[in-house]
Scaffold this active site. Structure first.
Site, PDB file in Angstrom:
ATOM      1  N   HIS A  49       0.831  -1.214   0.000  1.00  0.00           N
ATOM      2  CA  HIS A  49       0.000   0.000   0.000  1.00  0.00           C
ATOM      3  C   HIS A  49       0.860   1.255   0.000  1.00  0.00           C
ATOM      4  O   HIS A  49       1.973   1.277   0.531  1.00  0.00           O
ATOM      5  CB  HIS A  49      -1.002   0.003   1.152  1.00  0.00           C
ATOM      6  CG  HIS A  49      -0.418   0.037   2.532  1.00  0.00           C
ATOM      7  ND1 HIS A  49      -0.098   1.217   3.179  1.00  0.00           N
ATOM      8  CD2 HIS A  49      -0.127  -0.952   3.409  1.00  0.00           C
ATOM      9  CE1 HIS A  49       0.363   0.945   4.389  1.00  0.00           C
ATOM     10  NE2 HIS A  49       0.368  -0.365   4.558  1.00  0.00           N
ATOM     11  N   ASP A  70      -0.228   4.489   1.057  1.00  0.00           N
ATOM     12  CA  ASP A  70      -0.479   5.504   2.082  1.00  0.00           C
ATOM     13  C   ASP A  70       0.294   5.219   3.359  1.00  0.00           C
ATOM     14  O   ASP A  70       0.709   4.083   3.615  1.00  0.00           O
ATOM     15  CB  ASP A  70      -1.972   5.606   2.387  1.00  0.00           C
ATOM     16  CG  ASP A  70      -2.536   4.334   3.018  1.00  0.00           C
ATOM     17  OD1 ASP A  70      -2.210   3.239   2.526  1.00  0.00           O
ATOM     18  OD2 ASP A  70      -3.298   4.441   4.002  1.00  0.00           O
ATOM     19  N   ASP A  94       6.293   1.299   6.460  1.00  0.00           N
ATOM     20  CA  ASP A  94       4.949   0.750   6.342  1.00  0.00           C
ATOM     21  C   ASP A  94       4.154   1.669   5.423  1.00  0.00           C
ATOM     22  O   ASP A  94       3.607   2.663   5.870  1.00  0.00           O
ATOM     23  CB  ASP A  94       4.318   0.678   7.738  1.00  0.00           C
ATOM     24  CG  ASP A  94       2.909   0.129   7.739  1.00  0.00           C
ATOM     25  OD1 ASP A  94       2.474  -0.406   6.706  1.00  0.00           O
ATOM     26  OD2 ASP A  94       2.239   0.255   8.780  1.00  0.00           O
ATOM     27  N   GLU A 153      -4.909   1.934   2.786  1.00  0.00           N
ATOM     28  CA  GLU A 153      -4.905   0.736   3.632  1.00  0.00           C
ATOM     29  C   GLU A 153      -4.928   1.095   5.107  1.00  0.00           C
ATOM     30  O   GLU A 153      -5.574   0.422   5.920  1.00  0.00           O
ATOM     31  CB  GLU A 153      -3.666  -0.113   3.320  1.00  0.00           C
ATOM     32  CG  GLU A 153      -3.648  -1.496   3.985  1.00  0.00           C
ATOM     33  CD  GLU A 153      -2.978  -1.535   5.351  1.00  0.00           C
ATOM     34  OE1 GLU A 153      -2.987  -2.603   5.989  1.00  0.00           O
ATOM     35  OE2 GLU A 153      -2.442  -0.492   5.791  1.00  0.00           O
ATOM     36  N   ASP A 196       3.923  -6.526   3.751  1.00  0.00           N
ATOM     37  CA  ASP A 196       3.512  -5.474   4.681  1.00  0.00           C
ATOM     38  C   ASP A 196       3.767  -5.867   6.133  1.00  0.00           C
ATOM     39  O   ASP A 196       3.169  -5.308   7.046  1.00  0.00           O
ATOM     40  CB  ASP A 196       2.017  -5.163   4.457  1.00  0.00           C
ATOM     41  CG  ASP A 196       1.555  -3.898   5.147  1.00  0.00           C
ATOM     42  OD1 ASP A 196       2.406  -3.049   5.469  1.00  0.00           O
ATOM     43  OD2 ASP A 196       0.338  -3.758   5.370  1.00  0.00           O
ATOM     44  N   HIS A 235       4.086   3.292  12.379  1.00  0.00           N
ATOM     45  CA  HIS A 235       3.076   4.295  12.738  1.00  0.00           C
ATOM     46  C   HIS A 235       3.578   5.371  13.693  1.00  0.00           C
ATOM     47  O   HIS A 235       2.775   6.133  14.220  1.00  0.00           O
ATOM     48  CB  HIS A 235       1.806   3.664  13.336  1.00  0.00           C
ATOM     49  CG  HIS A 235       1.032   2.829  12.380  1.00  0.00           C
ATOM     50  ND1 HIS A 235      -0.279   2.458  12.605  1.00  0.00           N
ATOM     51  CD2 HIS A 235       1.368   2.284  11.188  1.00  0.00           C
ATOM     52  CE1 HIS A 235      -0.716   1.716  11.607  1.00  0.00           C
ATOM     53  NE2 HIS A 235       0.282   1.598  10.730  1.00  0.00           N
TER      54      HIS A 235
END
Length: 409
Positions: free
Chosen positions: A78, A80, A140, A174, A197, A379
């Site tokens: 992904h 984003d 990520d 995602e 991922d 994150h």
């Protein structure tokens, strides 16, 4: 051929943070900046059927180089990055030959310390890429993108490696749970796929949480505080009572492995109305049903106590455990395990305490386990990745393609 690290650094320089409050797809226009670059790179690699649709989904296909039938397989990542931390103006640091010391993250005052992040002690001698402490890194899942495209470049440069059709897909949104919503499985045309991922080297995942959102709405009565006796009903007090009914040890910070949880994620509070936003997670359908029933029971108890239906519960299923869709296709897992073993990597099969595009795609008819990227601490500002791990991910992707062809000869 573009270097793996060069690709990765190029991708993380592009801000692609998604926005859960925006209804459109992609949720942020800036995701197209990376999507369009990836289209150009797929064309540079001379892939077939390269496309981007109006929703930002990018696809391409490396045609088979063998003269016998091989099932088409896919690799997906992904574009984003998570809304949890800024993805703008990312300034990566490369730490060569890490020796177990404290890593200073730019001039932010933040650090990566082995005491707080003990995984670092397993990475002595590795080359690391970190943040400068002001943004997330974007490994990520931009590491996954770089690893997939580098693997495709390796296959193109080494035609003696046999492979069938290799389908490549890059998705938006995602991180806000919508990555697979508009993915065209028929157009992708793979028999199965792998999301790239995951985290540390060796991770192989084909189980994830069943996920439900639970909104608890508490209704009160607002009256001027000076004349409120016997009249005011403070919805925040009702909400507090409900939260106290939740199991204190069944929270994200109190659970691990296959344990589920209730997580109070947000609150919009006032005297007249308070909304509690929970996410509820469990690995089994039965366990999730019990958790939903438990929350409804507590709502009923509170309403009975208050003598009026002041509390509502709205439950919305988000995604389901892909295990039930992947297990009927054991060759999908066995191929990934065989490839890792051939690359001298010990497969580390564990459940995903979250969700991936692969979970939704598995229920859309595309079995899709998850494979490692080599990254850690996603994150947040302490995110980092090992270059060694990224190279191993490339090796595994190439080996999966090769074994899929040789095993079907």
């Amino acid at each position: 051929m573009k270097d793996l690290v060069e690709r990765f650094l190029s991708y993380v320089s592009i801000d692609t943070q998604s926005n859960p409050s925006a209804p459109q797809c992609p949720s942020t226009e800036k995701q197209f900046n990376l999507a369009n670059q990836l289209v150009s790179e797929l064309n540079e690699l001379e892939l077939s059927d390269v496309s981007i649709d109006e929703n930002g989904y990018v696809m391409g296909r490396l045609p088979s180089n063998v003269d016998y039938d091989v099932p088409a397989i896919g690799f997906i990542a992904h574009m984003d990055t998570a809304p949890d931390a800024s993805g703008e103006n990312v300034k990566p640091q490369i730490i060569n030959n890490y020796q177990g010391d404290i890593i200073t993250l730019g001039t932010s005052g933040e650090e990566l310390t082995p005491s707080q992040f003990p995984d670092l002690l397993n990475l002595i001698g590795h080359d690391l890429i970190t943040t400068d402490g002001t943004t997330l890194l974007g490994a990520d899942n931009k590491a996954g993108i770089a690893e997939i495209l580098t693997a495709i470049a390796v296959l193109k440069a080494n035609p003696e490696i046999p492979h069938g059709d290799i389908c490549v897909g890059f998705t938006p949104d995602e991180e806000i749970g919508r990555g697979a919503n508009l993915f065209d499985v028929k157009k992708f045309n793979a028999k199965w796929a792998y999301t790239i991922d995951g985290g540390p080297v060796g991770e192989l995942e084909y189980e994830n949480f069943n996920a439900t959102s639970a909104d608890v709405i508490c209704h009160g009565v607002n009256v001027h505080p000076g004349t409120a006796k016997g009249k005011m009903v403070n919805s925040m007090n009702i909400a507090a009572q409900f939260q106290m009914m939740m199991p204190a040890d069944e929270t994200p910070e109190g659970t691990e492995g296959y344990e589920g949880f209730y997580h109070l994620k947000s609150m919009n509070a006032g005297v007249a109305k308070t909304e509690l936003g929970y996410i509820v997670r469990d690995f089994s359908r039965e366990g999730m049903a019990e958790r939903k029933a438990f929350m409804q029971q507590k709502v009923n108890e509170l309403n009975a106590k208050l003598e009026k239906g002041r509390v509502e519960l709205v439950l919305t299923d988000s995604y389901f455990n892909m295990r039930e869709m992947v297990e009927p296709h054991p060759h999908v897992i066995e191929l990934a395990k065989e490839a890792m073993t051939a690359c001298d990597i010990q497969p580390d099969i564990k459940p995903i305490r979250g969700g991936t595009d692969g979970a939704r795609l598995s229920f859309m008819g595309l079995p899709c386990p998850n494979i490692f990227t080599g990254g850690y601490n996603f994150h947040g500002i302490h995110e980092f990745i090992t270059i060694n791990g990224m190279k191993q991910a490339v090796d595994v992707i190439v080996k999966i393609a090769e074994l899929n062809a040789s095993n079907n000869k």
